[in-house]
Write a protein that holds these residues in place. Structure first.
Motif, PDB file in Angstrom:
ATOM      1  N   TRP A  60       0.344  -1.337   0.195  1.00  0.00           N
ATOM      2  CA  TRP A  60      -0.342  -0.326   0.018  1.00  0.00           C
ATOM      3  C   TRP A  60       0.666   1.068  -0.181  1.00  0.00           C
ATOM      4  O   TRP A  60       0.056   2.221  -0.384  1.00  0.00           O
ATOM      5  CB  TRP A  60      -0.910   0.123   1.299  1.00  0.00           C
ATOM      6  CG  TRP A  60      -2.036  -1.198   1.232  1.00  0.00           C
ATOM      7  CD1 TRP A  60      -2.275  -2.132   1.887  1.00  0.00           C
ATOM      8  CD2 TRP A  60      -3.795  -1.149   0.233  1.00  0.00           C
ATOM      9  NE1 TRP A  60      -2.819  -2.811   1.857  1.00  0.00           N
ATOM     10  CE2 TRP A  60      -3.946  -2.267   0.257  1.00  0.00           C
ATOM     11  CE3 TRP A  60      -3.409  -0.047  -0.758  1.00  0.00           C
ATOM     12  CZ2 TRP A  60      -4.903  -2.534  -0.113  1.00  0.00           C
ATOM     13  CZ3 TRP A  60      -5.019  -0.432  -1.566  1.00  0.00           C
ATOM     14  CH2 TRP A  60      -5.564  -1.500  -1.244  1.00  0.00           C
ATOM     15  N   GLU A  61       2.240   1.347   0.403  1.00  0.00           N
ATOM     16  CA  GLU A  61       2.500   2.728   0.713  1.00  0.00           C
ATOM     17  C   GLU A  61       3.627   2.649  -1.306  1.00  0.00           C
ATOM     18  O   GLU A  61       3.859   3.703  -0.773  1.00  0.00           O
ATOM     19  CB  GLU A  61       4.386   2.431   1.454  1.00  0.00           C
ATOM     20  CG  GLU A  61       5.300   0.446   1.326  1.00  0.00           C
ATOM     21  CD  GLU A  61       4.631  -0.044   1.414  1.00  0.00           C
ATOM     22  OE1 GLU A  61       5.735  -1.094   1.324  1.00  0.00           O
ATOM     23  OE2 GLU A  61       3.961  -0.952   1.314  1.00  0.00           O
ATOM     24  N   ASP A  62       3.369   2.187  -2.065  1.00  0.00           N
ATOM     25  CA  ASP A  62       3.741   2.004  -3.207  1.00  0.00           C
ATOM     26  C   ASP A  62       2.084   2.830  -4.046  1.00  0.00           C
ATOM     27  O   ASP A  62       2.321   2.964  -5.513  1.00  0.00           O
ATOM     28  CB  ASP A  62       3.980   1.369  -3.691  1.00  0.00           C
ATOM     29  CG  ASP A  62       4.803   1.116  -4.911  1.00  0.00           C
ATOM     30  OD1 ASP A  62       5.909   2.556  -5.310  1.00  0.00           O
ATOM     31  OD2 ASP A  62       4.872   0.298  -5.663  1.00  0.00           O
ATOM     32  N   GLY A  63       1.345   3.649  -3.199  1.00  0.00           N
ATOM     33  CA  GLY A  63       0.809   3.962  -3.374  1.00  0.00           C
ATOM     34  C   GLY A  63      -0.777   3.034  -4.959  1.00  0.00           C
ATOM     35  O   GLY A  63      -1.041   3.305  -5.469  1.00  0.00           O
ATOM     36  N   ALA A  64      -0.254   1.644  -4.492  1.00  0.00           N
ATOM     37  CA  ALA A  64      -1.122   0.974  -5.448  1.00  0.00           C
ATOM     38  C   ALA A  64      -0.313   0.981  -7.143  1.00  0.00           C
ATOM     39  O   ALA A  64      -1.886   0.483  -7.469  1.00  0.00           O
ATOM     40  CB  ALA A  64      -2.448   0.741  -5.124  1.00  0.00           C
ATOM     41  N   GLN A  65       0.320   1.392  -7.175  1.00  0.00           N
ATOM     42  CA  GLN A  65       0.631   1.768  -8.362  1.00  0.00           C
ATOM     43  C   GLN A  65       0.893   0.359  -8.876  1.00  0.00           C
ATOM     44  O   GLN A  65       1.039   0.679 -10.646  1.00  0.00           O
ATOM     45  CB  GLN A  65       1.324   3.144  -8.375  1.00  0.00           C
ATOM     46  CG  GLN A  65       0.926   4.461  -7.763  1.00  0.00           C
ATOM     47  CD  GLN A  65      -0.573   4.721  -8.624  1.00  0.00           C
ATOM     48  OE1 GLN A  65      -0.604   4.993 -10.408  1.00  0.00           O
ATOM     49  NE2 GLN A  65      -1.503   5.067  -8.033  1.00  0.00           N
ATOM     50  N   SER A  66       1.722   0.007  -8.040  1.00  0.00           N
ATOM     51  CA  SER A  66       2.648  -1.215  -9.040  1.00  0.00           C
ATOM     52  C   SER A  66       1.755  -2.472  -9.280  1.00  0.00           C
ATOM     53  O   SER A  66       2.233  -3.747  -9.314  1.00  0.00           O
ATOM     54  CB  SER A  66       3.778  -1.402  -8.581  1.00  0.00           C
ATOM     55  OG  SER A  66       3.606  -1.195  -7.151  1.00  0.00           O
ATOM     56  N   ALA A  67       1.257  -2.504  -8.477  1.00  0.00           N
ATOM     57  CA  ALA A  67      -0.127  -3.971  -7.811  1.00  0.00           C
ATOM     58  C   ALA A  67       1.075  -4.796  -7.444  1.00  0.00           C
ATOM     59  O   ALA A  67       1.277  -6.089  -8.326  1.00  0.00           O
ATOM     60  CB  ALA A  67      -0.700  -4.411  -9.432  1.00  0.00           C
ATOM     61  N   GLU A  68       2.402  -4.925  -6.650  1.00  0.00           N
ATOM     62  CA  GLU A  68       2.634  -5.893  -6.037  1.00  0.00           C
ATOM     63  C   GLU A  68       2.335  -5.659  -4.565  1.00  0.00           C
ATOM     64  O   GLU A  68       2.109  -4.992  -4.016  1.00  0.00           O
ATOM     65  CB  GLU A  68       4.776  -4.602  -5.526  1.00  0.00           C
ATOM     66  CG  GLU A  68       4.867  -4.621  -7.132  1.00  0.00           C
ATOM     67  CD  GLU A  68       6.408  -3.788  -6.777  1.00  0.00           C
ATOM     68  OE1 GLU A  68       7.411  -3.658  -8.287  1.00  0.00           O
ATOM     69  OE2 GLU A  68       6.707  -2.872  -6.046  1.00  0.00           O
ATOM     70  N   ARG A  69       3.656  -7.244  -3.912  1.00  0.00           N
ATOM     71  CA  ARG A  69       3.280  -7.844  -3.063  1.00  0.00           C
ATOM     72  C   ARG A  69       4.392  -8.065  -2.321  1.00  0.00           C
ATOM     73  O   ARG A  69       5.872  -7.882  -3.247  1.00  0.00           O
ATOM     74  CB  ARG A  69       2.360  -8.582  -3.162  1.00  0.00           C
ATOM     75  CG  ARG A  69       1.097  -8.970  -3.006  1.00  0.00           C
ATOM     76  CD  ARG A  69       0.118  -9.845  -2.502  1.00  0.00           C
ATOM     77  NE  ARG A  69      -1.346  -9.487  -2.767  1.00  0.00           N
ATOM     78  CZ  ARG A  69      -1.991  -9.345  -1.327  1.00  0.00           C
ATOM     79  NH1 ARG A  69      -1.475  -9.319  -0.428  1.00  0.00           N
ATOM     80  NH2 ARG A  69      -3.331  -9.239  -1.807  1.00  0.00           N
ATOM     81  N   VAL A  70       5.416  -8.126  -1.193  1.00  0.00           N
ATOM     82  CA  VAL A  70       5.755  -8.972  -0.202  1.00  0.00           C
ATOM     83  C   VAL A  70       5.975  -9.374   0.676  1.00  0.00           C
ATOM     84  O   VAL A  70       4.711  -9.606   1.597  1.00  0.00           O
ATOM     85  CB  VAL A  70       7.010  -6.949   0.292  1.00  0.00           C
ATOM     86  CG1 VAL A  70       6.112  -5.760   1.334  1.00  0.00           C
ATOM     87  CG2 VAL A  70       8.037  -7.671   0.443  1.00  0.00           C
ATOM     88  N   GLN A  71       6.984 -10.557   0.788  1.00  0.00           N
ATOM     89  CA  GLN A  71       6.315 -10.735   2.114  1.00  0.00           C
ATOM     90  C   GLN A  71       7.234 -10.492   3.154  1.00  0.00           C
ATOM     91  O   GLN A  71       8.349  -9.739   3.196  1.00  0.00           O
ATOM     92  CB  GLN A  71       6.677 -12.212   1.918  1.00  0.00           C
ATOM     93  CG  GLN A  71       6.349 -13.571   1.269  1.00  0.00           C
ATOM     94  CD  GLN A  71       7.014 -15.269   1.618  1.00  0.00           C
ATOM     95  OE1 GLN A  71       7.954 -15.313   1.661  1.00  0.00           O
ATOM     96  NE2 GLN A  71       6.143 -16.029   1.704  1.00  0.00           N
ATOM     97  N   SER A  72       6.346 -10.451   4.462  1.00  0.00           N
ATOM     98  CA  SER A  72       6.508  -9.658   5.507  1.00  0.00           C
ATOM     99  C   SER A  72       6.611 -10.747   7.129  1.00  0.00           C
ATOM    100  O   SER A  72       5.764 -11.599   6.784  1.00  0.00           O
ATOM    101  CB  SER A  72       5.495  -8.794   5.757  1.00  0.00           C
ATOM    102  OG  SER A  72       6.025  -7.985   4.559  1.00  0.00           O
ATOM    103  N   VAL A  73       7.236 -10.790   7.899  1.00  0.00           N
ATOM    104  CA  VAL A  73       7.042 -11.326   8.952  1.00  0.00           C
ATOM    105  C   VAL A  73       6.438  -9.972  10.292  1.00  0.00           C
ATOM    106  O   VAL A  73       6.755  -8.876   9.682  1.00  0.00           O
ATOM    107  CB  VAL A  73       8.433 -11.448   9.456  1.00  0.00           C
ATOM    108  CG1 VAL A  73       8.453 -11.926  10.875  1.00  0.00           C
ATOM    109  CG2 VAL A  73       9.105 -12.707   9.610  1.00  0.00           C
ATOM    110  N   LEU A  74       5.035 -10.991  10.158  1.00  0.00           N
ATOM    111  CA  LEU A  74       4.799  -9.776  11.723  1.00  0.00           C
ATOM    112  C   LEU A  74       4.414 -10.716  12.930  1.00  0.00           C
ATOM    113  O   LEU A  74       4.109 -11.654  13.045  1.00  0.00           O
ATOM    114  CB  LEU A  74       3.232  -9.600  11.141  1.00  0.00           C
ATOM    115  CG  LEU A  74       1.812  -9.073  11.697  1.00  0.00           C
ATOM    116  CD1 LEU A  74       2.109  -7.396  12.221  1.00  0.00           C
ATOM    117  CD2 LEU A  74       0.959  -8.797  11.441  1.00  0.00           C
ATOM    118  N   ALA A  75       5.123 -10.120  13.512  1.00  0.00           N
ATOM    119  CA  ALA A  75       5.450 -10.594  14.899  1.00  0.00           C
ATOM    120  C   ALA A  75       4.957  -9.992  15.602  1.00  0.00           C
ATOM    121  O   ALA A  75       5.117  -8.455  16.448  1.00  0.00           O
ATOM    122  CB  ALA A  75       7.059 -10.614  15.706  1.00  0.00           C
TER     123      ALA A  75
END
Length: 153
Positions: A60-75
């Motif tokens: 979302w921080e990319d402004g939804a311009q590029s439709a990208e995802r990223v793997q993240s750890v949420l701890a």
């Protein structure tokens, strides 16, 4: 003259965020909205008092311009108990979608973190204190759908 940082300043770097209060958590909640994760990527380490998810979050921080995802750890740290509803943990192929994260503070600083999932699922964490960490662990990749998630009005 100095200027404030903007989203563009961090666009090429992985996110590393920490929440220690409700305002901080609101930022992480917004960034992780519509993240997806398989049930098999949930872990509660009772001894370390840590509950973690490996999520595929929309950038979302990319402004939804590029439709990208990223793997993240949420701890989540200082977790004393974990409860869930509407999640079949035996179904290794089940993929959950994170809608929101909220915190209800108790009088002593402890409280309850609730992760609301699509399809009436939820995860509740009893925490001694609020400490949430979000860290990107892969490079962004094109979202399989090619679009930003949408919610009906």
């Amino acid at each position: 003259m100095t200027r404030d940082a903007s989203f563009k300043d961090g666009a090429a770097r992985p996110l590393r965020l920490r929440a220690l209060d409700g305002d901080d958590l609101a930022v992480i909640a917004a960034i992780t909205q519509d993240a997806v994760f398989p049930v098999k990527e949930m872990r509660w380490d009772r001894r370390a008092r840590r509950f973690a998810l490996l999520i595929n979050r929309f950038r979302w921080e990319d402004g939804a311009q590029s439709a990208e995802r990223v793997q993240s750890v949420l701890a989540f740290e200082d977790v004393m108990a974990v409860q869930s509803q509407g999640i079949d943990k035996a179904d290794a192929d089940l993929v959950c979608s994170l809608l929101s994260i909220s915190f209800t503070r108790a009088t002593d600083g402890a409280g309850r973190v609730e992760l609301t999932l699509a399809g009436d699922g939820a995860i509740a964490l009893q925490v001694e204190a609020l400490e949430v960490l979000l860290r990107d662990v892969t490079q962004p990749y094109a979202a399989p759908s090619g679009k930003a998630p949408r919610h009906p009005d």
